[in-house]
Write a protein that holds these residues in place. Structure first.
Motif, short mmCIF file in Angstrom:
data_model
loop_
_atom_site.label_atom_id
_atom_site.label_comp_id
_atom_site.label_asym_id
_atom_site.label_seq_id
_atom_site.Cartn_x
_atom_site.Cartn_y
_atom_site.Cartn_z
N GLY A 109 -20.40 12.67 14.08
CA GLY A 109 -20.03 11.67 13.08
C GLY A 109 -19.53 10.39 13.73
N LYS A 132 -7.96 5.10 -3.46
CA LYS A 132 -8.78 6.11 -2.76
C LYS A 132 -8.16 7.47 -3.04
CE LYS A 132 -10.46 3.17 0.91
NZ LYS A 132 -10.44 2.83 2.33
N ASP A 168 -4.32 -1.07 7.22
CA ASP A 168 -5.34 -2.10 7.35
C ASP A 168 -4.68 -3.45 7.11
OD1 ASP A 168 -7.01 0.01 7.58
OD2 ASP A 168 -7.90 -0.17 5.58
N ARG A 187 0.45 5.40 0.77
CA ARG A 187 -0.49 6.38 1.34
C ARG A 187 0.09 7.77 1.21
NH1 ARG A 187 -2.85 4.80 7.21
NH2 ARG A 187 -3.94 2.90 6.60
N TYR A 233 -3.30 -8.72 -3.56
CA TYR A 233 -2.51 -9.77 -2.91
C TYR A 233 -1.66 -10.45 -3.95
CZ TYR A 233 -5.38 -9.82 1.29
OH TYR A 233 -6.02 -9.49 2.44
N PHE A 266 -15.40 -6.86 4.88
CA PHE A 266 -16.33 -5.87 4.35
C PHE A 266 -16.69 -6.20 2.89
CE2 PHE A 266 -17.69 -1.79 2.68
CZ PHE A 266 -18.43 -1.27 3.74
N PRO A 282 -6.20 -6.92 6.23
CA PRO A 282 -7.21 -7.93 5.95
C PRO A 282 -6.56 -9.31 5.97
CG PRO A 282 -6.59 -6.78 3.94
CD PRO A 282 -5.91 -6.06 5.06
N LYS A 334 -18.78 2.70 11.34
CA LYS A 334 -18.14 3.50 10.31
C LYS A 334 -16.72 3.05 10.01
CE LYS A 334 -16.51 7.60 11.59
NZ LYS A 334 -16.30 8.92 12.22
N TYR A 335 -16.14 2.30 10.93
CA TYR A 335 -14.76 1.84 10.70
C TYR A 335 -14.69 0.46 10.04
CZ TYR A 335 -13.69 5.68 13.87
OH TYR A 335 -13.60 6.91 14.45
N ASP A 390 -11.42 -7.36 3.82
CA ASP A 390 -11.89 -8.63 3.25
C ASP A 390 -13.28 -8.97 3.78
OD1 ASP A 390 -9.70 -8.90 1.72
OD2 ASP A 390 -8.74 -10.51 2.88
N GLU A 447 -15.31 -0.66 7.20
CA GLU A 447 -14.78 -0.78 5.84
C GLU A 447 -13.27 -1.05 5.84
OE1 GLU A 447 -13.90 2.98 3.64
OE2 GLU A 447 -15.55 3.74 4.85
N HIS A 448 -12.62 -0.73 6.98
CA HIS A 448 -11.18 -0.99 7.03
C HIS A 448 -10.86 -2.46 7.28
CE1 HIS A 448 -10.06 3.21 6.82
NE2 HIS A 448 -11.09 3.47 7.61
N GLN A 459 0.84 -1.19 0.00
CA GLN A 459 0.00 0.00 0.00
C GLN A 459 0.87 1.25 0.00
OE1 GLN A 459 -2.37 1.22 3.54
NE2 GLN A 459 -4.12 0.87 2.20
N SER A 473 -24.79 8.95 7.16
CA SER A 473 -23.50 8.53 6.63
C SER A 473 -23.67 7.99 5.22
CB SER A 473 -22.90 7.46 7.53
OG SER A 473 -21.83 6.84 6.86
N ARG A 530 -20.67 6.93 3.67
CA ARG A 530 -19.25 6.72 3.44
C ARG A 530 -18.88 5.30 3.04
NH1 ARG A 530 -15.52 8.37 7.46
NH2 ARG A 530 -14.23 6.64 6.86
N ALA A 531 -19.83 4.38 2.99
CA ALA A 531 -19.48 3.00 2.68
C ALA A 531 -18.74 2.93 1.34
CB ALA A 531 -20.73 2.14 2.64
N ALA A 532 -17.70 2.09 1.30
CA ALA A 532 -16.95 1.91 0.07
C ALA A 532 -17.86 1.24 -0.97
CB ALA A 532 -15.73 1.05 0.36
#
Lengths: 736, 156
Positions: A190, A248, B125, A66, A237, B73, B127, B64-65, B71, B67-68, A64, A197, A199-201
């Motif tokens: 929040g 993102k 994160d 960032r 992976y 999620f 997963p 709300k967390y 897998d 999603e992190h 990753q 909300s 915010r879900a992916a």
């Protein structure tokens, strides 16, 4: 009501706000530090695709990448089955150092947002933010009420230091504190899921190519993302053909096929998620480090506000006297109603209450806001003591009185006396008391006494009014009011210089030794306080409990206490002072007069005075060691008789403390007064005013009026008046 | 951390319909000192093909967390019904979590795998931090996670 809305949350939340503000200030610096420590991006900045390619080349096991809002780029990777994390130089893709999130920052953040108490702590911190918000709004409204309108919100303030400091700092800190507390509340809402909300992916793609091997550097969707928009890029992976690149950015989230590089799914952030990102940036300064520093600076004001607020509250409490026991409103023959802001008018009410009881009256004293004429069934007179809040507004303990009076079908049949308390130097002297008197007259309320006014809490004014009241009530009334006095100290006369004997107007410059004060007294604040020229020396004459005030002609750093005194025929205090011989003692105390002194800048100063009014002006000149442009206009009777400070004036002119000295003498052939020499020098005075000069006037009321008239004429061609200068604090008077 | 007797949602296929066909299993997870706030952990089971079968436990209360826990999620679309009644507090660095639940016999030695997703605020994160097959022989054998989990084992 408004005052309670300010006072109660302030007192309850003071400690919490102190903690939140202090930790907030520390945290405010961190975004700027992180930005400074991030490797610089050299132009042209790489795209996300270029960065990903460089990092993947340097770290084949990259998982990753960032990019923090500060610009800091980090990569997480696996090498030989061990996880690694590094700070990336975007120019090369190489790690410059291991990335270790700051434990200090995490500790501080947790203290700030949850006091280490998890959800309970978060709610407590949010309550602190809510208190801050209420304090901001109520404080702002209180200040507007005090200065007399939104347009004057930034006008010069008067009054004791703690109060001035409180408002002055609040005016600067208000926008920052308002923003911080509001955003804190939104963030808490929040966190606890109170806000809607979105915010879900986005859902994971149902179908992928199940091929592998697209080089990140060649993926068009990554090349389209400028570096500063990147948030996170997660690699698939290794070996899992069903996995994807997860991207993102500041605007949304998407999945990219790892074989074809195609964008499989993309979802923009919803409005709520964008809002919460913006709110987070505004609160933390992450991604806006300049704003963070500014917020931190304004937040520094909050601890000062908490401390000065408590000082104001304590001194208000201390100054509120205990009222003697009264009788019920329906049994009293005299009703005293008090309209007070800071509490000093209650002191006068207590003295009046006691005096009337001694004279045989039954008395009921209450706040003016509790005016209830239907209950005054035994009353034969109503007495209103009223101060003024700001520019003629009702003080806090008088709220609602005017409406209640207006709503009465007819005026009460009990005669009324109104006494106003105020400061003659304000344009609207006793404005609120005048308003009450006007309303009462309109209503046809019978007058017991005409409206009278007390200037600057003068016990003499009050006693004079008391005698008139006693006459009206048919029983003599002596009101010896002693305001809550500072403890007095013995003052020993060390020298005196006498003037005016030839004119039958004995005048002296009296110099006293600074009282010696023990260390313990100093620590407990009971010592002789520090003072400056222009402050007042209260003297308690023998045989009277009422102090007289004299303007100080010296500062504590001069090492002595100096005043000018003229003997008044029949004057108790001036007689005693003039009669002192070196070695004799009187008792005195300091009262601050912070508005009467040269402003703290380098602009010219015009000192105008007559008679003993030269005292504080001489003190200002004596303290002018830096040679600021200072001009003195001084009126006396005769150069041979009462030219006070004659030697010093020559000396100060020689060493530059006084740029010029102009004198007027009323008992010489010239017969001129100080206003005459002002008019003669009009051109120069106008020039000085043009360059920002401040005018300080000290002396008798009559002289001050003459000076105001002369200055009005001098200023008129410039389109200015003494009143406009007064509003800026550039024309101040100390008049007796 | 005290053992929980999990009250599992009836919708999950993993619960034994009768106790006779069930085993009491204790999951013990110890985190390393990764230097961050409390970790969110999702425990769930997939079949041999990696297809999601059901959740066992969610450590961390704020959805709300979730999603992190990427897998989990991805498999559940963050559906709160999947963890209804089997949610507890997040687990601090260096701390242990012990969860006791009744698992169907049929889950063991049938190719099912237990996954743990982990996530920590402001950190990477993780997963499928732990993936181990559910076997009777594997009980009591500690494994190590990739980032945050020092040891994990299940006992019956």
């Amino acid at each position: 009501m408004l005052r309670s809305l300010h006072k109660i949350p302030g007192l309850v939340a003071a400690a919490l706000i102190l903690l939140l503000a202090t930790t907030g200030v520390v945290l405010s610096v961190l975004p700027a530090l992180e930005t400074a420590q991030a490797p610089a991006v050299t132009a042209p900045a790489p795209t996300t695709a270029e960065l990903a390619a460089r990092v993947a080349a340097a770290y084949p096991g990259v998982e990753q990448i960032r990019r923090a809002p500060s610009g800091l780029i980090t990569a997480f990777y696996f090498e030989n089955d061990r996880p690694g994390r590094v700070v990336i130089d975007p120019a090369t893709g190489e790690g410059v150092r291991e990335y270790t999130p700051s434990a200090f920052s995490r500790w501080m953040t947790n203290l700030h947002r949850s006091l280490f108490l998890d959800d309970g702590g978060r709610l407590t911190a949010a309550a602190g933010a809510l208190a801050m918000l209420v304090l901001c709004v109520s404080g702002c409204l209180l200040t507007v009420r005090r200065v007399g309108g939104w347009g004057r919100l930034f006008s010069r303030l008067r009054g004791p230091l703690a109060g001035r400091l409180h408002v002055e700092i609040a005016r600067i800190a208000l926008p920052g504190l308002l923003l911080s507390s509001l955003t804190a509340l939104v963030m808490t809402a929040g966190t606890f899921g109170v806000l809607p909300s979105d915010r879900a992916a986005p859902l994971f793609p149902t179908e992928v190519s199940e091929t592998m091997g697209a080089a990140p550097g060649d993926i068009a969707a990554l090349a389209a993302v400028p570096l500063e928009d990147l948030r996170e890029l997660t690699f698939p992976y290794p070996g899992d053909a069903t996995d994807v690149f997860t991207l993102k950015t500041v605007s949304g989230t998407g999945y990219l096929d790892q074989g074809t590089g195609a964008m499989l799914v993309w979802a923009d952030h919803g409005p709520w998620q964008q809002l919460s990102a913006t709110v987070k940036m505004l609160h933390t300064g992450k991604g806006a480090w300049v704003l963070g520093l500014v917020l931190g600076l304004t937040t520094l004001g909050a601890p000062v506000l908490a401390v000065t607020g408590i000082i104001i509250w304590l001194s208000g409490r201390r100054s509120r006297p205990r009222l003697p026991a009264g009788v019920r409103a329906d049994r009293a023959d005299t009703i005293i109603l008090v309209g007070s802001e800071g509490g000093s008018t209650w002191g006068f009410a207590a003295t009046l209450h006691k005096g009337l009881m001694v004279a045989g009256h039954t008395v009921h004293t209450a706040a003016l806001s509790r005016f209830a004429p239907e209950r005054y069934t035994s009353a034969r007179q109503v007495i209103i003591l009223a101060s003024t809040y700001g520019d003629g507004a009702a003080p806090s303990s008088a709220q609602g009185f005017a409406d209640r009076l207006a709503a009465l079908p007819a005026a009460p049949a009990i005669p009324l006396a109104v006494l106003g308390f105020g400061d003659r130097q304000f344009p609207d002297f006793c404005g609120y008391a005048c308003e009450i008197a006007r309303l009462a007259e309109e209503k046809g309320w019978e007058q017991l006494l005409p409206l009278d006014r007390v200037d600057r809490q003068s016990p003499q004014d009050f006693a004079r009014w008391g005698r008139a009241l006693g006459q009206a009530l048919g029983r003599p009334l002596e009101l010896a009011h002693q305001p809550a006095l500072a403890p007095t100290h013995p003052l020993t006369l060390i020298s005196r210089r006498d003037y005016g004997a030839q004119m039958q107007a004995p005048t002296s410059i009296l110099r006293f030794a600074l009282p010696s004060v023990g260390l313990w007294q100093r620590i407990t604040g009971r010592g002789f306080p520090r003072f400056a020229a222009g402050d007042l020396l209260g003297i308690l004459p023998e045989g009277s409990a009422v102090p007289r005030f004299y303007s100080l002609a010296s500062a504590s750093r001069d090492g002595f206490v100096e005043i000018c005194v003229k003997k008044h025929t029949g004057g108790l205090c001036s007689g005693q002072l003039i009669g002192l011989a070196p070695g004799d003692e009187v008792r005195g105390f300091i009262r601050r007069n912070p508005d009467f002194r040269p402003a703290g800048n380098r602009k010219p100063v015009i000192l105008i005075g007559a008679g003993t009014g030269i005292g504080p002006l001489a003190g200002f000149a004596r303290a002018n060691r830096k040679g600021r442009d200072m001009h003195l206009y001084f009126g006396a009777r005769h150069p041979k008789s009462d030219l006070l400070y004659d030697e010093e004036l020559r000396q100060w002119q020689a060493d530059g403390r006084l740029a010029s000295v102009n004198t007027a003498f009323s008992r010489t052939a010239d017969r001129s007064y100080v206003q005459d020499i002002l008019r003669k020098d009009a051109v120069r005075i106008a020039d000085l005013i043009d360059s920002g000069a401040q005018v300080l006037v000290c002396g008798g009321r009559e002289m001050a009026n003459g000076v105001t008239a002369a200055m009005a004429d001098i200023l008129q061609p410039k389109g200015l008046t003494p009143a406009t200068l007064k509003a800026e604090g550039r024309y101040v008077e100390d008049v007796y | 951390m005290k053992p929980f007797l999990a009250v599992m949602a009836l919708t999950t296929a993993l619960v034994a319909p009768e106790l006779a066909m069930a085993k009491q299993v204790t999951l013990t997870t110890t985190l390393n000192n990764y230097g961050g706030d409390g970790a969110y952990l999702a425990f769930y089971v997939t079949d041999a093909n990696g297809a999601y079968k059901g959740s066992l436990w969610m450590a961390g209360g704020k959805s709300k967390y979730y999603e992190h826990l990427s897998d989990w999620f991805r498999a559940t679309a963050g559906n709160a019904a999947e963890i209804n009644g089997i949610t507890g507090a997040s687990v601090g660095a260096g701390q242990s979590l012990t969860v006791t639940l009744d698992l169907a016999d049929a889950l063991f030695d049938a190719g099912y795998e237990l996954h743990i997703d982990a996530a920590v605020e402001d950190m990477r994160d993780s997963p499928s931090e732990v993936v181990i097959p559910l076997t009777r022989d594997g009980a009591g054998q500690a494994v190590r996670g990739r980032r945050y989990i020092e040891t994990f084992s299940y006992d019956m």
